[in-house]
Design a protein around this motif. Structure first.
Motif, mmCIF file in Angstrom:
data_model
loop_
_atom_site.group_PDB
_atom_site.id
_atom_site.type_symbol
_atom_site.label_atom_id
_atom_site.label_comp_id
_atom_site.label_asym_id
_atom_site.label_seq_id
_atom_site.Cartn_x
_atom_site.Cartn_y
_atom_site.Cartn_z
ATOM 1 N N ALA A 1 23.997 -13.296 22.808
ATOM 2 C CA ALA A 1 24.022 -13.596 24.237
ATOM 3 C C ALA A 1 25.146 -14.550 24.616
ATOM 4 O O ALA A 1 25.463 -14.688 25.801
ATOM 5 C CB ALA A 1 22.675 -14.184 24.668
ATOM 6 N N ARG A 2 25.740 -15.224 23.636
ATOM 7 C CA ARG A 2 26.836 -16.159 23.915
ATOM 8 C C ARG A 2 28.198 -15.504 23.720
ATOM 9 O O ARG A 2 29.228 -16.117 24.010
ATOM 10 C CB ARG A 2 26.737 -17.401 22.997
ATOM 11 C CG ARG A 2 25.395 -18.118 23.016
ATOM 12 C CD ARG A 2 24.919 -18.454 24.408
ATOM 13 N NE ARG A 2 25.943 -19.174 25.164
ATOM 14 C CZ ARG A 2 25.964 -19.235 26.493
ATOM 15 N NH1 ARG A 2 25.048 -18.598 27.205
ATOM 16 N NH2 ARG A 2 26.905 -19.935 27.110
ATOM 17 N N ARG B 1 27.131 -6.755 33.735
ATOM 18 C CA ARG B 1 27.442 -8.114 34.182
ATOM 19 C C ARG B 1 26.972 -8.342 35.604
ATOM 20 O O ARG B 1 27.191 -7.499 36.484
ATOM 21 C CB ARG B 1 28.957 -8.338 34.106
ATOM 22 C CG ARG B 1 29.393 -9.785 34.265
ATOM 23 C CD ARG B 1 29.016 -10.578 33.041
ATOM 24 N NE ARG B 1 29.724 -11.838 32.973
ATOM 25 C CZ ARG B 1 29.248 -12.998 33.435
ATOM 26 N NH1 ARG B 1 28.086 -13.043 34.041
ATOM 27 N NH2 ARG B 1 29.954 -14.111 33.293
ATOM 28 N N ASN C 1 25.295 -14.498 38.413
ATOM 29 C CA ASN C 1 24.283 -15.108 37.547
ATOM 30 C C ASN C 1 24.975 -15.914 36.456
ATOM 31 O O ASN C 1 25.412 -15.368 35.448
ATOM 32 C CB ASN C 1 23.400 -14.017 36.945
ATOM 33 C CG ASN C 1 22.293 -14.579 36.072
ATOM 34 O OD1 ASN C 1 22.169 -15.792 35.905
ATOM 35 N ND2 ASN C 1 21.486 -13.698 35.508
ATOM 36 N N SER C 2 25.064 -17.209 36.645
ATOM 37 C CA SER C 2 25.805 -18.051 35.692
ATOM 38 C C SER C 2 25.117 -18.133 34.341
ATOM 39 O O SER C 2 25.758 -18.505 33.343
ATOM 40 C CB SER C 2 25.982 -19.456 36.262
ATOM 41 O OG SER C 2 24.725 -20.062 36.515
ATOM 42 N N SER C 3 23.808 -17.774 34.268
ATOM 43 C CA SER C 3 23.130 -17.815 32.971
ATOM 44 C C SER C 3 23.685 -16.753 32.026
ATOM 45 O O SER C 3 23.489 -16.828 30.815
ATOM 46 C CB SER C 3 21.624 -17.615 33.150
ATOM 47 O OG SER C 3 21.338 -16.294 33.596
ATOM 48 N N GLN C 4 24.390 -15.760 32.578
ATOM 49 C CA GLN C 4 25.027 -14.731 31.742
ATOM 50 C C GLN C 4 26.378 -15.189 31.199
ATOM 51 O O GLN C 4 26.951 -14.522 30.338
ATOM 52 C CB GLN C 4 25.246 -13.447 32.550
ATOM 53 C CG GLN C 4 24.025 -12.592 32.769
ATOM 54 C CD GLN C 4 24.413 -11.226 33.332
ATOM 55 O OE1 GLN C 4 25.581 -10.937 33.586
ATOM 56 N NE2 GLN C 4 23.419 -10.375 33.552
ATOM 57 N N ASP C 5 26.903 -16.284 31.707
ATOM 58 C CA ASP C 5 28.238 -16.720 31.303
ATOM 59 C C ASP C 5 28.283 -16.986 29.801
ATOM 60 O O ASP C 5 27.496 -17.788 29.285
ATOM 61 C CB ASP C 5 28.644 -17.988 32.057
ATOM 62 C CG ASP C 5 28.864 -17.729 33.533
ATOM 63 O OD1 ASP C 5 28.823 -16.556 33.944
ATOM 64 O OD2 ASP C 5 29.069 -18.708 34.280
ATOM 65 N N ASP D 1 30.309 -18.016 26.039
ATOM 66 C CA ASP D 1 31.183 -19.111 25.594
ATOM 67 C C ASP D 1 32.621 -18.610 25.566
ATOM 68 O O ASP D 1 32.895 -17.506 25.081
ATOM 69 C CB ASP D 1 30.781 -19.586 24.196
ATOM 70 C CG ASP D 1 29.393 -20.189 24.169
ATOM 71 O OD1 ASP D 1 28.997 -20.791 25.194
ATOM 72 O OD2 ASP D 1 28.702 -20.072 23.139
#
Length: 892
Positions: free
Chosen positions: A33-34, A347, A351-355, A357
Motif C-alpha cells: 500500500a506504500r 487512484r 483521497n490522501s490516504s492513498q498517497d 511514499d
C-alpha cells in the motif's frame, strides 16, 4: 517452472472462472500500500511472470522492498504487456527479424521461433511528406505520393504482419502512433490468455511515454531491443529509474494549462531543472483530477525532453471516463475498473490516504509559469512568448551554439526581396517560412486543436491572412481530429489561412516537411538568412525540420497560427498587432484569442464517443491502397538484390554459435570529435537526402534520379543508405573542421572527406575507430540507426562525458562500447586533441561499470568507466549485441 505465487490467483468474476488475475492485495504485505502506483505495475508483472529462473522470488521481494532497495545498485526484470512501433523504427526492426530468421536457419535452428512474444502493433505514420499544401486535394495527393514512394516498404511490412505471429499493422493514413495508441490501442487492463493484468508498453519511439497520461506504464527502448523485451524481460535498475516525483499544487496547474497552452513547455523546463533525468515521475494530489487525459498525455509525451524515463498518471475515474468517451466497449471498461479496484491500482487523487511514499517532492511555483515556446534549436530551451522577439534578436548575434547564430551586427536587419506567384515579398532574419500544426504532442488534445480552429475563425472574420509563401500545414493525429474540426465548423477557417489537412502522420515534426518554394529558398540562401519554422511538435533539433530553417520553435497550435499570420517571430504580441486588415484596423492577438469557456463549450458539443467508434472501427481496412498490396506469404523473406529500400543487413555475417572473446581495441583513430549535446538528429540519418551526399552517390549508382531519392527515414531498411547517411547532418559540429557539415579529417592522408568516405578508408586499411564527445551524447529520439550507423562505420567505442540513457542502451545493443570519463575529467583536462591513436584495454573478466585503461600513442595513459551497467548488458556485449544474443539463444 511453475509460478510460486499461484496461490493469489482468483477469478475476477465468479460467473467467469476462466478469467483470472493475480490479486496483489492478497499478498497481505503492508509495504504494498506504500508503493508508488507505477512500481505496483512492475510488481504485478514480476509476480505474474515469476518462474524462479528469468524472474525470481528475490526480484519480487526487491520490488516490494523498493523504499530501501532503490538506493542500492539493484535491478529487477520487467516484461511489458505489449510493444509499439512506428514505421521509421519498425521497418528496420522487421528487417532485423527477417535477417534473424535467416541466421537461425543457418545455425541449424527453427527460424519460425523468431517472433514477438508480446502483442506488437506497428503504426505507419512517418512515411508521408508535405509535398502539397494550401489546396483542397493536398491530403489525397500526399497520400498518393506516399504510396508511390513507399510501395516496396509497405509490401515488406504487410509480409511481416503475415509472417510473424503477434504482429498487427495499422495502415498509413490512420494517424500518429501515440495518438492512435491513446485513443485506440491502449487497453489500460489487458485481457490475454485467460488473465487480467495491467497494460504496459515499450516502444521504439522515445515519446511512447505519452501513454503514461492514461495510466499505462510505458517508455521508449532501443531499436530491435524494443522487440527484445518480449523475448526476455527488460532489466529495470531500482537505484535510479524508479525514483518518483510529483508536481505540487496540480489544481492550479490544470487551470494554467487550460488558459495558456505554452505553460506545458514551462513544466517540461522546470522538471528538467530539478533533476528527474533517468527517473520515473509520478503525479498525485487532488488537483490532478482537474487535468483532462489530453493534458496529462501532453505532459507525459514530453517526458524525454526533461530526461525522465516515464511520467506516470495513475488510472482514476477521469481515465475510465476517457475510455468510454473514446468509444471503448463499456463492458470491458467496467471490468477494467473492477480489476484495478481489486488490486489497489485505481487512484482517487482526492483521497490522501492513498498517497504512497515518494523519494522526492518537486515544488513548482506556478506564479513563474507563463505562455512560452521552445527553441530555437532544442525543445528544452524555454522562451517566454513575451520575450520571443528579444530572445531571437539576441540569438542572432550570439556565438554559434544552441542559442546563437553568430550573425554580424551590421546584417541583423538584412532584407531580401523576392517574387512569389507574381507578387513581391520580403524575407528577413526571423521570417516564418514553415508553420505546421503537427505531431502527437498537441494534436491529441481537443482543447488546443479547437482553440486553434476558433482562433482561425476569429482571424478570418477580422480580415487577417497568412502570406502565401509560408508553408502552412495541418497533419492531425487521427481522423477523429478532422471529424470534430469539421463538425464544429472551424475547418473551413483553418483552410482559408492555409492550414488544410495534408496527411495523417508525424510529417513536419520528423522532418517530412517537404520542399519550400524555390524563390523562398533562393532568398534565404542569397541573404544567408536565419529563417524560422514554427511547429506544434516535440522536437526541433538542428537540421531536423528543414535544412533551410536554421531556427525552429515549438509552440501550441493556436500560437503556430498566430506566428503564421504575423509572418515573423520578431514580434511582441502585447505591443504589436498581428496585422492590419483591409479597413486599416490593427488586429492584436488578444482581439482574436478564444476564451476558455468558448473552447470548452465547443469541445463538450462536438467531441463525442460516436466519432471515435466510427473512425476506429474501420481503421485497419479503410485504406484501399493498403488493401490492394500483394505481399509474399513465405515465412522466410526473399530479399531482392535490386532493392534500394529493403536489404539484408550485414550484422550477422560470420556469426557462429561459439562466443568470441572480446579483444582490446588497438590503435584506434578518432573519426569525429564533438562537444556537448550531440543529438541523435546529428548522428542518425533523417530528412531529405542531399544531392551531393554519399547516400545520393550510392542511389545514383543504382540508377535512381534525385526525384526518386525519397528520405532517409523511408530507406531505414537499407543499411547501405543508412550507413552513408550517418553523421550526415548539415549542422554537425566536428572539432576537426572549421565549419559545420558532415565532414572529417582522414588523418593518415590529411584529407578532408565526407564522414562515410573517411570511415571506408579506415575500414579498408583495417583501422578501428572511436568517437569523442562531451555531455549528453545521444540526446533526442530513441533512434536505432544512431547506434547501428556508427557500428557499420567501424566505430568500436564512444568516449563521452555523459550519455542520454536510451542511446547508451542502443550502443550496448549493437556491441559498441560506451566509455565515460572519470568524474572531473574530460577531453580538455586530459589534453586530448583527438588526433592521437587510442588503445582501449579490454580485460578478460568484465564487471558492470568497471574502469578500463586507455593508452595513447603519445605515451599518455588514463582510465575511463566502461558503461555496461548490468550483467545483462555484459552478456549482450560478449555476444556482439542483443540481436546476436537472441539468435544464439533461439538456434540452441
Amino acid at each position: 517452472m511453475s509460478n510460486p505465487f499461484v496461490r493469489i490467483v482468483e477469478p475476477l468474476d465468479p460467473k467467469q472462472p476462466l478469467k483470472k488475475f493475480f490479486n496483489l492485495s492478497k499478498l497481505a504485505d503492508v509495504r504494498y500500500a506504500r508503493l508508488p502506483f507505477s512500481i505496483r505495475v512492475l510488481l504485478e508483472a514480476a509476480i505474474r511472470n515469476c518462474d524462479d529462473f528469468l524472474v525470481k522470488k528475490e526480484d519480487v521481494e526487491n520490488i516490494l522492498n523498493w523504499k530501501v532497495v532503490q538506493h542500492k545498485n539493484v535491478e529487477v526484470p520487467f516484461k511489458p504487456a505489449r510493444v509499439i512501433l512506428q514505421d521509421f523504427t519498425g521497418v528496420p526492426a522487421v528487417v532485423d527479424f527477417a535477417a534473424m530468421r535467416d541466421a537461425v536457419k543457418k545455425l541449424g535452428g527453427d527460424p519460425e521461433k523468431i517472433n514477438p512474444i508480446c502483442p506488437a502493433d506497428l503504426v505507419i505514420d512517418h512515411s508521408i511528406q508535405v509535398d502539397f499544401n494550401r489546396r483542397s486535394d493536398s491530403l489525397q495527393k500526399n497520400q498518393d505520393l506516399e504510396f508511390e514512394r513507399n510501395k516496396e516498404r509497405f509490401e515488406f511490412l504487410k509480409w511481416g504482419s503475415q509472417a510473424f505471429k503477434n504482429m498487427r499493422i495499422i495502415p498509413p493514413g490512420s494517424g500518429i502512433i501515440h495518438q492512435v495508441n491513446l485513443e485506440y490501442l491502449a487497453r489500460v487492463v489487458m485481457d490475454q490468455d485467460g488473465y487480467y493484468y495491467p497494460d504496459s508498453v515499450v516502444g521504439t519511439d522515445s515519446h511512447t511515454t505519452m501513454i503514461d497520461g492514461l495510466g499505462v506504464l510505458g517508455w521508449g527502448m532501443c531499436h530491435s531491443a524494443g522487440m527484445g523485451p518480449p523475448l526476455q524481460p527488460v532489466k529495470v535498475p531500482l537505484d535510479g529509474i524508479p525514483s518518483l516525483q510529483r508536481v505540487s499544487r496540480p489544481t492550479q496547474l490544470g487551470v494554467v494549462i487550460k488558459l495558456a497552452e505554452g505553460a506545458l513547455n514551462a513544466t517540461v523546463h522546470h522538471l528538467r531543472q530539478v533533476g528527474v533525468v533517468g527517473k520515473f515521475v509520478e503525479f498525485f494530489g487532488p488537483g490532478v483530477a482537474q487535468l483532462s487525459i489530453a493534458d496529462r498525455a501532453t505532459i507525459a509525451n514530453m517526458c524525454p525532453e526533461y530526461g525522465a524515463t516515464a511520467a506516470y498518471f495513475p488510472v482514476d475515474d477521469i481515465s475510465i471516463g476517457y475510455l468510454i468517451q473514446t468509444g471503448r466497449d463499456k463492458e470491458k471498461v467496467m471490468c477494467t475498473k473492477k480489476y484495478l479496484e481489486a488490486v489497489g491500482m485505481l487512484r482517487d487523487f482526492k483521497n490522501s490516504s492513498q498517497d504512497p511514499d515518494f523519494t522526492q517532492v518537486v515544488e513548482l511555483d506556478l506564479h513563474t509559469v507563463v505562455p512560452c515556446c521552445s527553441g530555437p534549436k532544442r525543445p528544452q530551451d524555454k522562451v517566454a512568448v513575451s520575450d520571443m522577439k528579444n530572445d531571437f534578436e539576441t540569438c542572432l548575434g550570439a556565438k554559434q551554439g544552441f542559442k546563437g547564430f553568430q550573425i554580424a551586427p551590421d546584417r541583423h536587419n538584412s532584407i531580401v526581396k523576392f517574387n512569389f506567384e507574381g507578387c513581391d515579398f520580403e524575407l528577413a532574419h526571423g521570417s516564418v517560412v514553415i508553420a505546421a500544426i503537427t505531431s502527437c504532442t498537441n494534436t491529441s488534445n481537443p482543447s488546443v486543436m479547437l482553440g486553434a480552429g476558433l482562433l482561425a475563425k476569429k482571424a478570418v472574420e477580422a480580415g487577417l491572412t497568412v502570406k502565401p509563401y509560408i508553408k502552412t500545414s495541418l497533419s492531425p493525429g487521427s481522423g477523429v481530429v478532422t471529424y470534430y474540426l469539421r463538425e464544429s465548423g472551424v475547418m473551413s477557417y483553418l483552410s482559408q489561412l492555409g492550414f488544410d489537412v495534408v496527411g495523417y502522420g508525424c510529417m513536419t515534426c520528423i522532418g517530412n516537411s517537404g520542399p519550400l518554394p524555390e524563390p523562398v529558398v533562393e532568398a534565404i540562401t542569397q541573404g544567408d538568412l536565419v529563417a524560422v519554422g514554427v511547429l506544434s511538435g516535440n522536437r526541433n533539433f538542428e537540421g531536423r525540420v528543414h535544412p533551410n530553417t536554421r531556427a525552429n520553435y515549438l509552440a501550441s497550435p493556436p500560437l503556430v497560427i498566430a506566428y503564421a499570420i504575423a509572418g515573423t517571430v520578431r514580434i511582441d504580441f502585447e505591443k504589436e498587432p498581428l496585422g492590419i486588415n483591409a479597413s486599416g484596423k490593427k488586429i492584436f492577438l488578444k482581439d482574436i484569442w478564444p476564451t476558455r469557456n468558448e473552447i470548452q463549450a465547443v469541445e463538450r458539443q462536438f467531441v463525442i464517443p460516436g466519432m471515435f467508434k466510427e473512425v476506429y472501427q474501420k481503421i485497419e481496412t479503410v485504406n484501399k491502397s493498403w488493401n490492394a498490396l500483394d505481399a509474399p506469404s513465405d515465412k522466410l523473406y526473399t530479399w531482392n538484390p535490386k532493392s534500394t529500400y529493403i536489404k539484408s543487413p550485414p550484422f550477422f555475417d560470420g556469426l557462429t554459435l561459439a562466443l568470441q572473446t572480446p579483444k582490446t581495441i588497438e590503435d584506434a583513430y578518432v573519426l569525429l570529435s564533438f562537444g556537448d549535446s550531440v543529438t541523435t538528429d546529428h548522428i542518425s540519418p533523417a530528412g531529405n537526402i542531399a544531392r551531393n551526399s554519399p547516400a545520393a552517390r550510392y542511389l545514383t549508382s543504382r540508377g535512381l534520379t534525385p526525384r526518386e531519392f525519397n528520405s532517409y527515414g523511408s530507406r531505414r531498411g537499407n543499411d547501405a543508405v543508412m550507413a552513408r547517411g550517418t553523421f550526415a547532418n548539415i549542422r554537425l559540429v566536428n572539432k576537426f573542421i572549421d565549419k559545420q557539415g558532415p565532414q572529417t579529417i582522414h588523418f593518415p592522408s590529411g584529407e578532408t572527406l565526407d564522414v562515410f568516405d573517411a570511415a571506408e578508408r579506415y575500414k579498408q586499411a583495417g583501422h578501428p575507430l572511436i568517437v569523442l564527445a562531451g555531455k549528453e551524447y545521444g540526446a533526442g529520439s530513441s533512434r536505432d540507426w544512431a547506434a547501428k550507423g556508427p557500428f557499420l562505420l567501424g566505430v568500436k567505442a564512444v568516449l563521452a562525458e555523459s550519455y542520454e540513457r536510451i542511446h547508451r542502451s542502443n550502443l550496448v545493443g549493437m556491441g559498441v562500447i560506451p566509455l565515460q570519463y572519470l568524474p572531473g575529467e574530460d577531453a580538455t583536462t586530459l589534453g586530448l586533441t583527438g588526433r592521437e591513436r587510442y588503445t582501449i584495454i579490454i580485460p578478460e573478466k568484465l564487471k558492470p561499470q568497471m574502469k578500463v585503461q586507455i593508452k595513447l600513442d603519445t605515451g599518455k595513459t588514463f582510465q575511463a568507466i566502461m558503461r555496461f551497467d548490468t550483467d545483462v548488458e555484459l552478456t549482450y556485449f560478449h555476444n556482439g549485441g542483443i540481436l546476436n544474443y537472441m539468435i544464439r539463444k533461439m538456434a540452441s
